[in-house]
Design a protein around this motif. Structure first.
Motif, PDB file in Angstrom:
ATOM      1  N   GLY A 153      -5.981 -56.880 -14.717  1.00 40.35           N
ATOM      2  CA  GLY A 153      -5.898 -55.915 -15.813  1.00 40.35           C
ATOM      3  C   GLY A 153      -4.472 -55.721 -16.273  1.00 40.35           C
ATOM      4  O   GLY A 153      -4.214 -55.353 -17.417  1.00 40.35           O
ATOM      5  N   CYS A 154      -3.520 -55.996 -15.385  1.00 40.19           N
ATOM      6  CA  CYS A 154      -2.123 -55.705 -15.694  1.00 40.19           C
ATOM      7  C   CYS A 154      -1.537 -56.641 -16.737  1.00 40.19           C
ATOM      8  O   CYS A 154      -0.429 -56.417 -17.203  1.00 40.19           O
ATOM      9  N   ASP A 155      -2.293 -57.719 -17.120  1.00 45.78           N
ATOM     10  CA  ASP A 155      -1.777 -58.538 -18.229  1.00 45.78           C
ATOM     11  C   ASP A 155      -2.135 -57.904 -19.578  1.00 45.78           C
ATOM     12  O   ASP A 155      -1.642 -58.332 -20.613  1.00 45.78           O
ATOM     13  N   GLY A 156      -2.993 -56.899 -19.546  1.00 43.37           N
ATOM     14  CA  GLY A 156      -3.271 -56.118 -20.756  1.00 43.37           C
ATOM     15  C   GLY A 156      -4.293 -56.737 -21.692  1.00 43.37           C
ATOM     16  O   GLY A 156      -4.773 -56.083 -22.616  1.00 43.37           O
ATOM     17  N   VAL A 157      -4.636 -58.017 -21.481  1.00 49.09           N
ATOM     18  CA  VAL A 157      -5.488 -58.723 -22.438  1.00 49.09           C
ATOM     19  C   VAL A 157      -6.865 -58.064 -22.551  1.00 49.09           C
ATOM     20  O   VAL A 157      -7.309 -57.702 -23.646  1.00 49.09           O
ATOM     21  N   ALA A 158      -7.541 -57.885 -21.419  1.00 45.85           N
ATOM     22  CA  ALA A 158      -8.903 -57.342 -21.447  1.00 45.85           C
ATOM     23  C   ALA A 158      -8.908 -55.934 -22.029  1.00 45.85           C
ATOM     24  O   ALA A 158      -9.784 -55.585 -22.829  1.00 45.85           O
TER      25      ALA A 158
END
Lengths: 138, 854
Positions: free
Chosen positions: B493-498
């Protein structure tokens, strides 16, 4: 319910600044403690109204654990000491409701005291296992 | 000139200077040689004289810096060159090779277990902790893995375990591992430089003579701190090398037994006392002895701390010389000669050497690159005739913290603030030119009454969560919960994409993340949420990793059920959450300085140089008239700058009468020989000096500001080592002898430090703060006023108004002051107060969710 299988349910209010971070540190160190303890993040241990504790117990929780910063560490000066004062009121209220004093506990846990959080969680669950279900459990 | 500053070193002083500077409107490049920030303080267990937990205090500050868009943290890098530009500096920095791309690494730790090389000493634990060859350098940010090239067999021999393919690279989902990484160069332009490179334990000959490195179970102070730390190699349990628990621990304050060195600062004695106390806190039966040349407790609260330690069982032994030898069973025998001529022997299971501080290894090289001169002890020297403790031989370069000389955390913080004020004064004309405000998000319109349409994202976190928990099953379960419109699983989740993809559809009005800890990731996830269009306060993070997967991995069934419960709790809470805008209130961009002490003069002068309208109220006829010779010499340059740009207005032979208001908005009446004058100020500095401290004379304004004094008539400030200049009342600060006895030079520093604190308040014309503050429900409030006294922020007042022809009593919260601790909520007998998004019904819903059987 068979005593052997009794799994107490514990609600734990942890202050954001110290104890919640302490519980996180227990995780980082992969310290294992029983699943029975459910953490609710509060900004300060002084945010926990005695009614929140009593209501949780009256609704069937077997124990409530409030965790705050050590004296002197409070993010809001002395909220933890206020929580300590309220703990006395909570203990009296438990008596009125016919609940054992062991069902409530207030502990100081710092952000680096992961082992301590795990230990307190274990102890609380063991105590409650011995004590049996809350009389208010449906 | 650039409105930015390079801070060299990210220990507590560098961190603090950075935090002050960004609030002044200055961009900060925070350079750290180590892979993580925090410096020596991050390695400590507790601090004297407050006995505060160092991690509890410092970690929130680290997280604030890492999430500030105007702080550029450059970790694991080295200053190569500092050139001169038109009024400023050109900086060349080299980032060291970590073999991991920090932009790709998401700290999932999947690479750690697969690494075949174990037992690698952790530098952060001074070699006592062991890790894999790929690891985090410390528990602190930035949380990015790195590979130790000395340990990695793939780097050394091209071999990894049984094969020739690096296993970590295979395990790394984001593809962050890069064995071809080269050092990279970063070039910057800045207007000023702060040297906050710290100090280190001086081991060497003296420590060796006392057995360090020679005898078993002889540690340095910092090594012992790592044993005391819950985040250290022994998880906070003091152990000897053979695993046994020492019952008798002794400390030697080394410097007291080394006559060649300059007089000891209280640092070593106090650190030893603090560690002895920490040992007793773990084992009340332990025998702990601090051996020194005599107590060294100059500093406010130090003697009380020592006396309390003694009362709790710490033994203090005075000696004129000591000798050490190995005893039986790994013990240490310490022979002490007392000044009285009496000799004694002490047996200990462990000996801790409280070593003096010295400039860190390689500091001379750094000094050369910075172009600053050093004195014979290796500390930076001041320019000829300059008495200012923070000045260096190169203009525009200031010192802070232990880079200037040995000192405790409180003093380091004061200096850091002063250094920040110095830099901001230099950059007064370009203040605000390099900083950017946080992006203003375009948010979906969510009303409190709207039916919840909750989106849930469950993070696999590599194997951290998904390795022990069936996240697919959890997602299916969550979909069935009331209010949940959609649930998805994402690798990280920390890549922000979703998050952004889901939220930007505009179909959802709440977001629950089953992920890691909100303590470390809330601010990042809030940014993603707002980037997608959802107000940050409609996001709930369920701590599936630190407080579930990691702690219940040994009970898979229990873990799965616990995960369901935690998700129910999160969904239940967020359904009742409301969106809020930050609280904004106007700020008067001027300051009132009360008192003509050296600190007060320094504070006013610095504020003037920073460009702020300053009112200096003094009892004397002339500023500086009452200064003694030493103070006069130090304060001379300050005095001359007081009137230089017309920003400081002096009110001689005056005092402050009535004072009212709150942070950003104070109104004062100044009683002058010409009659009373009214003025407005965003902040107030109390610099009344020792005279008032000694006589105990009270200013009229003290009560209005809730200021209190201790038995010695010194002001009582905010708690904690990191708040040495603050009162509990926001926007009011103190300096100089108002708080403790200071030398003239230190008064100057503390006055300038207070100027920095003031600038954090008045640098902008509008203040912005977290909206999760207390709210009063008027129908429930009967004006009993029980909540007023417990409020640590003095934010609540009792008011009366006419309601349906009757007088109604109720309380009112000043939102600018409220810190959202919720003490009012817990005090109210009528459910008349609550903190936004910490409503009683939210807690009740969470408790119900716990008790519900899945």
């Amino acid at each position: 319910m068979d005593d052997q299988q009794f799994e107490p349910v514990v609600v734990s209010f942890c202050c954001n600044w110290c104890s919640y971070a302490g519980a996180d540190a227990a995780g980082t160190a992969k310290m294992q403690y029983p699943c029975n303890v459910h953490i609710i993040r509060v900004m300060c241990s002084s945010m926990v109204h005695p009614n929140m504790v009593v209501d949780a117990l009256n609704n069937g929780a077997d124990g409530v654990l409030i965790c705050g910063c050590h004296p002197g560490d409070c993010h809001y000066q002395d909220g933890n000491l206020r929580a300590e004062k309220r703990a006395e009121a909570i203990e009296l209220m438990l008596e009125d409701f016919g609940l054992e004093p062991e069902r409530f506990r207030l502990e100081w846990i710092s952000a680096s005291e992961g082992p301590r959080f795990a230990q307190v969680a274990k102890e609380m669950v063991e105590t409650l296992r011995d004590l049996g279900p809350s009389p208010y459990r449906s | 000139m650039k409105g930015s500053v390079l801070v060299v070193g990210s220990g507590i002083s560098g961190m603090r200077a950075a935090a002050e500077l960004v609030q002044h409107g200055i961009k900060v490049h925070l350079l750290e040689e180590r892979p993580t920030i925090g410096g020596t303080m991050a390695q400590l267990d507790k601090m004297y004289p407050t006995n505060e937990c160092a991690t509890c205090t410092q970690l929130p500050k680290m997280l604030e810096l890492t999430s500030n868009q105007n702080v550029n943290i450059i970790a694991f890098a080295e200053l190569k060159e500092l050139g001169q530009t038109d009024g400023g500096f050109s900086v060349c920095i080299e980032k060291k090779v970590r073999y991991v791309d920090p932009l790709k690494c998401n700290a999932c730790t999947e690479c750690f277990p697969v690494c075949p090389v174990g037992g690698v000493p952790m530098d952060f634990d001074l070699g006592r902790g062991k890790s894999k060859a790929i690891r985090f350098w410390s528990p602190f940010p930035p949380r990015k893995a790195l590979i130790d090239p000395e340990a990695c067999t793939y780097i050394k021999q091209g071999v990894c375990g049984e094969g020739s393919e690096p296993l970590c690279q295979k395990a790394c989902e984001p593809g962050a591992i890069d064995f071809a990484q080269k050092p990279t160069e970063v070039r910057l332009e800045v207007g000023a430089v702060l040297v906050a490179s710290g100090a280190e334990e001086q081991r060497g000959e003296l420590a060796e003579r006392l057995g360090h490195g020679e005898l078993e179970n002889v540690l340095t102070s910092l090594e012992y701190e790592r044993l005391l730390s819950g985040l250290g190699p022994t998880a906070g349990v003091v152990k000897r090398d053979d695993g046994s628990a020492p019952r008798r621990v002794a400390w030697i304050v080394c410097e007291d037994f080394d006559k060649q060195k300059r007089a000891a600062s209280p640092l070593c004695f106090m650190a030893a006392t603090s560690e002895a106390l920490g040992t007793l806190e773990r084992d009340a039966e332990a025998e702990v002895t601090v051996i020194s040349g005599g107590p060294k407790t100059e500093g406010r609260g130090y003697e009380a701390f020592r006396a309390d330690a003694e009362q709790r069982g710490v033994r203090f032994l005075n000696a004129s010389s000591v000798a050490v030898r190995q005893g039986e069973g790994g013990g240490v025998v310490i022979s002490c000669s007392a000044a009285s001529g009496q000799d004694s022997e002490l047996e200990a299971d462990m000996l801790v050497l409280s070593c003096p501080l010295r400039p860190p290894a390689g500091f001379d090289r750094l000094a050369e690159r910075l172009g600053i001169g050093l004195d014979e002890q290796g500390y930076p020297r001041k320019p000829q005739g300059d008495l200012h403790p923070l000045h260096t031989t190169r203009e525009g370069i200031f010192l802070c913290g232990t880079a200037e000389g040995p000192k405790g955390i409180r003093e380091a913080v004061i200096q850091a603030c002063a250094a920040a004020a110095g830099a901001t004064a230099r950059l007064a004309d370009v203040r605000g030119t390099e900083v950017t405000p946080p992006p203003a998000p375009k948010l979906h319109d969510v009303r409190p009454g709207d039916e919840p349409k909750i989106a849930v994202v469950i993070c696999r976190c590599g194997a951290n969560i998904a390795g022990v928990l069936d996240v697919g099953e959890l997602r299916d379960y969550v979909t069935s919960l009331p209010g949940v419109a959609r649930a998805e699983v994402t690798p990280f989740g920390c890549d922000g994409v979703a998050i952004k993809d889901l939220i930007s559809t505009g179909e959802y009005n709440r977001l629950v993340l089953g992920a890691c800890s909100p303590r470390t990731h809330e601010s990042l996830f809030q940014q993603y949420s707002e980037a997608g269009g959802l107000n940050r306060h409609l996001l709930e993070i369920v701590n599936l990793r630190n407080q579930c997967a990691w702690v219940h991995a040994s009970d898979r069934e229990g873990l799965a059920s616990k995960a369901r419960t935690l998700m129910r709790m999160g969904v239940a809470r967020v359904a009742l959450s409301e969106p809020f805008e930050p609280i904004r209130f106007p700020v008067t961009q001027s300051c009132l300085v009360v008192g003509g002490s050296p600190a007060g003069l320094a504070c006013a002068a610095r504020l003037g140089e920073m460009g702020f309208e300053t009112h200096l109220v003094i009892a004397e006829a002339d500023p500086g008239a009452a200064l003694e010779a030493e103070a006069k010499a130090v304060t001379e340059p300050t005095l001359s700058s007081l009137g230089s740009n017309g920003k400081v207005k002096v009110y001689p032979q005056a005092r402050v009468g009535r004072l009212e208001g709150y942070v950003g908005n104070y109104k004062a009446e100044v009683l002058t020989p010409e009659g009373p004058k009214e003025l407005l100020a965003g902040a107030v500095v109390v610099a009344t000096g020792e005279k008032m401290g000694q006589t105990g004379e009270q200013g009229d304004f003290e009560q209005a500001l809730y200021l209190t004094r201790d038995d010695d008539a010194f002001f009582v400030g905010a708690l904690g080592n990191l708040n040495p200049l603050d009162f509990n009342t926001d926007g009011v600060f103190m300096c100089g002898s108002a708080r403790e006895d200071y030398s003239a030079a230190w008064s100057l520093v503390s006055g300038e430090a207070a100027a920095s604190r003031v600038a954090t308040v008045i640098a902008q014309s509008q203040a912005e703060k977290d909206p999760l503050v207390s709210q009063i429900i008027d129908e429930n409030c009967d004006g009993c006023a029980y909540c007023i006294e417990p409020c640590p922020a003095h934010a609540i007042t009792l008011i009366e108004y006419m309601k349906k022809g009757d007088i109604k009593k109720t309380v009112q919260v000043n939102e600018a002051l409220c810190k959202g601790c919720g003490s009012c909520m817990a005090t109210c007998p009528k459910q008349g107060a609550y903190v936004r998004n910490f409503k009683p019904e939210q807690f009740a819903a969470m408790v119900r969710a716990v008790l519900e059987v899945a």
